[in-house]
Enzyme design. Structure first.
Site, PDB file in Angstrom:
ATOM      1  N   GLY A 137     -10.132  -1.898   0.399  1.00  0.00           N
ATOM      2  CA  GLY A 137     -10.530  -0.379   0.803  1.00  0.00           C
ATOM      3  C   GLY A 137     -10.667  -0.056  -0.604  1.00  0.00           C
ATOM      4  O   GLY A 137      -9.965  -0.240  -1.557  1.00  0.00           O
ATOM      5  N   PHE A 138     -11.334   1.317  -0.866  1.00  0.00           N
ATOM      6  CA  PHE A 138     -11.353   1.950  -2.057  1.00  0.00           C
ATOM      7  C   PHE A 138     -12.152   1.222  -3.281  1.00  0.00           C
ATOM      8  O   PHE A 138     -12.142   1.748  -4.221  1.00  0.00           O
ATOM      9  CB  PHE A 138      -9.939   2.230  -2.498  1.00  0.00           C
ATOM     10  CG  PHE A 138      -9.306   3.050  -1.182  1.00  0.00           C
ATOM     11  CD1 PHE A 138      -9.724   4.337  -0.807  1.00  0.00           C
ATOM     12  CD2 PHE A 138      -8.340   2.424  -0.806  1.00  0.00           C
ATOM     13  CE1 PHE A 138      -8.861   4.863   0.231  1.00  0.00           C
ATOM     14  CE2 PHE A 138      -7.554   2.875   0.427  1.00  0.00           C
ATOM     15  CZ  PHE A 138      -7.923   4.089   0.867  1.00  0.00           C
ATOM     16  N   LYS A 174      -7.535  -3.505  -9.420  1.00  0.00           N
ATOM     17  CA  LYS A 174      -8.508  -2.642  -8.420  1.00  0.00           C
ATOM     18  C   LYS A 174      -9.316  -1.755  -9.257  1.00  0.00           C
ATOM     19  O   LYS A 174      -9.022  -0.563 -10.037  1.00  0.00           O
ATOM     20  CB  LYS A 174      -7.700  -2.108  -7.294  1.00  0.00           C
ATOM     21  CG  LYS A 174      -8.387  -1.208  -6.545  1.00  0.00           C
ATOM     22  CD  LYS A 174      -7.609  -1.107  -5.203  1.00  0.00           C
ATOM     23  CE  LYS A 174      -7.585  -2.158  -4.170  1.00  0.00           C
ATOM     24  NZ  LYS A 174      -8.031  -1.926  -2.971  1.00  0.00           N
ATOM     25  N   ASP A 215      -4.228   2.119   6.258  1.00  0.00           N
ATOM     26  CA  ASP A 215      -5.130   1.140   6.260  1.00  0.00           C
ATOM     27  C   ASP A 215      -4.527  -0.081   6.376  1.00  0.00           C
ATOM     28  O   ASP A 215      -4.727  -1.045   5.584  1.00  0.00           O
ATOM     29  CB  ASP A 215      -6.167   1.136   5.044  1.00  0.00           C
ATOM     30  CG  ASP A 215      -7.394   0.312   5.135  1.00  0.00           C
ATOM     31  OD1 ASP A 215      -7.710  -0.178   6.355  1.00  0.00           O
ATOM     32  OD2 ASP A 215      -8.107   0.147   4.353  1.00  0.00           O
TER      33      ASP A 215
END
Ligand SMILES: *[C@@H]1O[C@H](CO)[C@@H](O)[C@H](O)[C@H]1NC(C)=O
Ligand SMILES: *[C@@H]1O[C@H](CO)[C@@H](O)[C@H](O)[C@H]1NC(C)=O
Ligand SMILES: *[C@@H]1O[C@H](CO)[C@@H](O)[C@H](O)[C@H]1NC(C)=O
Ligand SMILES: *[C@@H]1O[C@H](CO)[C@@H](O)[C@H](O)[C@H]1NC(C)=O
Ligand SMILES: *[C@@H]1O[C@H](CO)[C@@H](O)[C@H](O)[C@H]1NC(C)=O
Ligand SMILES: *[C@@H]1O[C@H](CO)[C@@H](O)[C@H](O)[C@H]1NC(C)=O
Ligand SMILES: *[C@@H]1O[C@H](CO)[C@@H](O)[C@H](O)[C@H]1NC(C)=O
Ligand SMILES: *[C@@H]1O[C@H](CO)[C@@H](O)[C@H](O)[C@H]1NC(C)=O
Ligand SMILES: *[C@@H]1O[C@H](CO)[C@@H](O)[C@H](O)[C@H]1NC(C)=O
Ligand SMILES: *[C@@H]1O[C@H](CO)[C@@H](O)[C@H](O)[C@H]1NC(C)=O
Length: 817
Positions: A511-512, A529, A626
């Protein structure tokens, strides 16, 4: 085999005496131990694995495979030299005997009994108490000395924590310096008895956490009125002594309370026979508001409002509004308008932990609330009052003078506190006005009209001032200097570590944003990330949030090393997890065979503990939003670590519990969140339930809706459950090697977590408890099955998920996809 030989060695090296006493003519050498009558505890010499040249005389649990020392004699002076140490009673001619621990008669530790004794014996009792008594004393409890009076870092059932008021003798618990050194650390826990007695945890002389005073039912700092399943808290006070004590609900359970210096917490632990480890039932302080004086003098802490947890009491304003808006609350609040004395009034606050009782005056005698109020009103320096005993109608009176310190809201416990304000503050009290309205009478319609008007005035006024505050706050933040201790990485070093974000180094797409593997110049492996650029958040807010998240540290959370913000890039640098994510194991045809039940159960418990930390034990309340198998990473020893926690928080400024931006992954999202945007800790519990069912069944939950065969994992599990065939749910690859009763418990817990109504779902702490004990589980109600009820068009964003290729992606409208 290795374990068995270890135990053999361990026991061979000790002559375990069948006795629990030494008499005047005997002694205890380093190769001997005493064992209490029912074999609960053992006294002897031990070493710490980290520094085996130091030997200590101590008491530990006899039947627990993990060395758990509860008391030490020579805490400050270890036996170091090669000369063997001996514990003995040293007899003298005039019966002034002493107990000494010596090496070739050089004394390391000694005690002188409270009175002369003719014929002393030393005995280890089954409670873990080491006592010295006269051999022929009729009264066996007439101790000359007892180790329970000199606690180290552990409080056992039956030990007193508190003060003897006649002799000023104070029993306090003090932490070990660290796990290598049992000498006295600076974290302590004791009873302040000057006024209304309260339990205080201190670091050095600084107050760290106030467990509060006894109000007839419980300690005022306890967050719940529910009885503990393990511990029974007790309090005793009279003219001679004041103390805290605990006993056990089930006396065959082994439990203790221990101060831990490295985490600065008081742990409540109970031994889990099945898992062969100590289970944590309590960790104090628990949250931001538990930190002593979190909101400063006259500030009130409410953890449900984090990060804006602090409010001044009515009639007070922040001492420094600048600090306050920068969320630096320690300065606290000052009176806004002066008091008038006789004409003042009181405002009632419900569900409160009462203030620090250091400035309190306390009458433990029949005095009702009315009299208490009058007493307070008559003395102009009295700031607040409450009942000191809240049983029944309430009784006793506690009055505070000067600042009110360490106030907090306890949503599920607490008591009423009345705070003095000038009469003018009472006039603007809407609540009172309404009451007057009711008293005067008037028809319901007029009243509701009035209420409506009041409501609008109130809301509009409030939102206007809030807006103003926000802009002032932004301004202030810009002026603030950077002083965050978070490592900032240089973009160029990350670019070279990841080979310029090479596709070959891409680990996956979370996610993200995408995640890359990198190798720093020093050879350390990292995961990077790369956050998508959609976030509108400013750099400073981003850094503040990242710094907060970086402080979250738990063995079941992936460690955040730092961040990098440069040239439009926002990068988060994490520890690298060699075994990647859980989904690659449980959903893979070959890997899943390696995942036997004990591994799966270990992973389930680890995730639950990590989530517990996020929800309750860290300084912030983090709702993950999440949670899914691809966000559970595994280290080289297959320990689970939750990743991506706090990202919803980083990327979204909106802190309310209702959001229009739904982030998460369909299939894992609780219905009330996916459909209405209501998120809470219970929506994480729902996702945890799905995870749990996936781990047990080895089947992926393919989204909650529009399945071709009309079923999903929850429905599948629920059907088997209601048909009484839950065993058929267990992954066929492990059914032969599985602990059936544990697996069945897990299925039931999973179904409890996915119940339709969020209020029915257990909290994660209850989940941890259910996983770790044999307590009776509640029966699950029907789970949230919303297949087909909502069409794709109504919630168009969820339609993406029907395409198999992006099935696992997180939904986030913050991303530019
Ligand atoms: C135990 O230690 C004492 C003194 O250190 C020694 O005299 C004795 O022989 C030892 N006993 C055994 C069985 O090892
Ligand atoms: C072990 O203890 C000795 C004596 O207290 C001390 O000198 C030494 O530094 C300690 N070693 C470690 C690794 O802590
Ligand atoms: C034991 O007692 C004797 C007689 O009182 C005394 O002289 C001696 O110092 C004591 N030994 C130790 C090690 O305290
Ligand atoms: C007993 O010994 C203690 C110290 O060991 C000493 O303070 C005390 O005076 C002694 N009492 C008598 C009666 O000898
Ligand atoms: C014990 O102490 C005596 C007298 O102080 C000394 O002569 C002897 O060498 C010591 N023994 C050891 C093993 O150190
Ligand atoms: C404190 O807790 C940590 C983490 O659980 C543990 O490693 C450490 O041994 C504990 N310290 C002591 C003195 O027990
Ligand atoms: C308490 O001890 C720790 C080390 O054990 C130290 O880092 C800390 O500064 C001490 N705090 C106070 C207030 O003394
Ligand atoms: C108390 O605990 C023991 C051991 O865990 C257990 O066997 C027993 O059933 C428990 N008793 C009660 C009344 O819960
Ligand atoms: C007040 O005193 C009564 C009797 O003296 C005692 O039972 C009670 O525990 C006391 N309450 C507190 C809060 O000290
Ligand atoms: C008010 O209470 C304080 C604290 O107990 C006391 O010192 C002071 O004398 C009292 N004042 C009056 C007027 O009673």
């Amino acid at each position: 085999m290795a374990l068995i030989s270890f135990y053999l060695l361990f026991f061979l090296s000790k002559i375990v005496s069948a006795t629990d006493t030494i008499t005047q003519s005997q002694s205890l050498t380093e190769n001997q131990t005493l064992v209490s009558k029912n074999e609960n505890f053992q006294l002897g010499f031990f070493t710490l694995p980290q520094n085996s040249s130091n030997r200590y005389l101590g008491i530990w649990y006899n039947k627990i495979p993990v060395q758990t020392v509860v008391w030490l004699a020579n805490r400050e002076k270890p036996v170091t030299k090669e000369i063997p140490a001996v514990l003995m009673i040293n007899k003298t001619q005039n019966n002034n005997d002493t107990l000494i621990l010596h090496q070739n008669y050089s004394v390391l530790w000694s005690i002188t009994p409270s009175r002369r004794a003719r014929n002393m014996v030393l005995q280890l009792l089954d409670s873990g108490n080491l006592v010295l008594r006269e051999k022929n004393d009729e009264n066996e409890e007439n101790y000359l000395w007892q180790s329970f009076d000199y606690p180290c870092d552990t409080l056992l059932p039956g030990m007193k924590l508190g003060k003897d008021l006649r002799t000023e003798f104070d029993r306090r618990v003090t932490a070990w310096k660290n796990e290598y050194d049992p000498s006295i650390g600076n974290l302590s826990w004791g009873m302040d008895v000057t006024n209304w007695p309260q339990q205080m945890q201190r670091v050095g002389s600084m107050k760290q956490y106030n467990r509060g005073s006894w109000n007839g039912i419980d300690y005022t700092g306890r967050p719940t009125i529910r009885p503990s399943p393990v511990f029974e808290f007790k309090y005793f006070a009279d003219d001679e002594q004041v103390y805290f004590m605990f006993s056990l609900v089930n006396s065959s359970v082994k439990a203790r309370m221990v101060l831990n210096q490295s985490s600065y917490k008081l742990l409540h632990l109970a031994w889990d026979e099945a898992a062969r480890e100590w289970n944590v039932y309590g960790l104090l302080p628990r949250d931001f508001c538990d930190d002593y004086g979190a909101c400063g003098p006259n500030g009130n802490c409410d953890v449900s409002k984090l990060p804006y947890a602090c409010d001044c009491l009515r009639g007070f304003r922040p001492k420094s509004s600048r600090d306050w808006k920068a969320m630096n609350y320690q300065g606290g609040c000052l009176r806004d308008k002066p008091l008038n004395c006789e004409s003042d009034g009181f405002i009632k606050y419900g569900k409160m932990k009462v203030p620090d009782t250091e400035n309190c005056w306390y009458l433990n005698q029949s005095k009702n609330l009315e009299e208490c109020r009058d007493t307070c009103l008559r003395n102009c320096s009295c700031m607040a009052y409450t009942n000191s005993d809240i049983r029944g109608e309430g009784n006793g009176c506690a009055l505070w003078f000067g600042d009110l310190n360490d106030l907090r809201v306890q949503p599920n416990a607490g008591q009423d506190l009345y705070v003095r304000v000038p009469a003018s503050e009472l006039d603007t009290n809407n609540g009172d006005r309404m009451k007057i309205g009711f008293a005067v009478g008037g028809t319901i319609t007029i009243l509701s009209g009035l209420l409506l008007v009041l409501y609008f005035i109130f809301i509009r006024g409030r939102s206007a001032t809030m807006k103003k505050c926000a802009s002032v706050a932004d301004h202030l933040k810009e002026e603030q200097e950077e002083d965050l201790e978070l490592p900032l990485f240089d973009l160029s070093s990350i670019v070279s570590a990841t080979d310029n974000f090479s596709i070959n180094n891409k680990l996956g797409e979370g996610g993200f944003g995408p995640v890359y593997k990198g190798t720093l110049e020093n050879g350390e492996e990292i995961a990077v990330k790369r956050l998508s650029r959609g976030s509108k958040q400013g750099v400073k807010e981003f850094k503040t949030e990242v710094a907060l998240i970086a402080k979250l540290q738990h063995r079941n959370l992936v460690k955040l090393y730092g961040s990098c913000i440069q040239d439009q890039e926002k990068l988060l640098i994490y520890e690298y997890m060699p075994n990647k994510s859980l989904d690659l194991f449980i959903f893979d045809q070959t890997q899943r065979m390696l995942m036997d039940w004990s591994k799966r159960f270990h992973i389930i418990c680890g995730i639950a503990k990590g989530l517990l930390y996020l929800h309750q034990d860290s300084r912030l309340i983090i709702i993950h939003r999440d949670l899914k198998t691809s966000n559970i990473l595994l280290d080289s020893e297959m320990n689970p670590k939750i990743s991506d926690f706090g990202l919803a928080r980083i990327l979204e400024v909106d802190q309310t519990s209702k959001t229009s931006r739904v982030v998460g992954t369909y299939g894992y999202m609780a219905p009330e969140y996916a459909l209405d945007g209501n998120f809470s800790v219970k929506s994480d519990v729902y996702s945890f339930g799905i995870l749990l069912l996936e781990i047990i069944t080895g089947k992926k939950n393919k989204g909650n809706h529009r399945q071709k065969d009309g079923t999903n994992l929850i429905e599948y599990a629920w059907n088997f459950w209601t048909e009484g065939r839950p065993l058929e749910l267990i992954d066929e690859y492990m059914i032969d090697y599985c602990n059936i009763s544990e697996a069945l418990r897990c299925i039931q817990i999973g179904l409890l977590c996915v119940q339709q109504n969020p209020h029915d779902r257990p909290t994660i702490s209850f989940v941890v408890m259910m996983l770790g004990s044999e307590i009776q589980l509640p029966l699950p109600k029907e789970p949230a099955l919303f297949v087909g009820k909502y069409s794709c068009q109504e919630y168009s964003s969820s339609c993406i998920n029907d395409a198999p290729s992006v099935n696992e992606l997180s939904i986030s409208d913050l991303e530019a996809r």
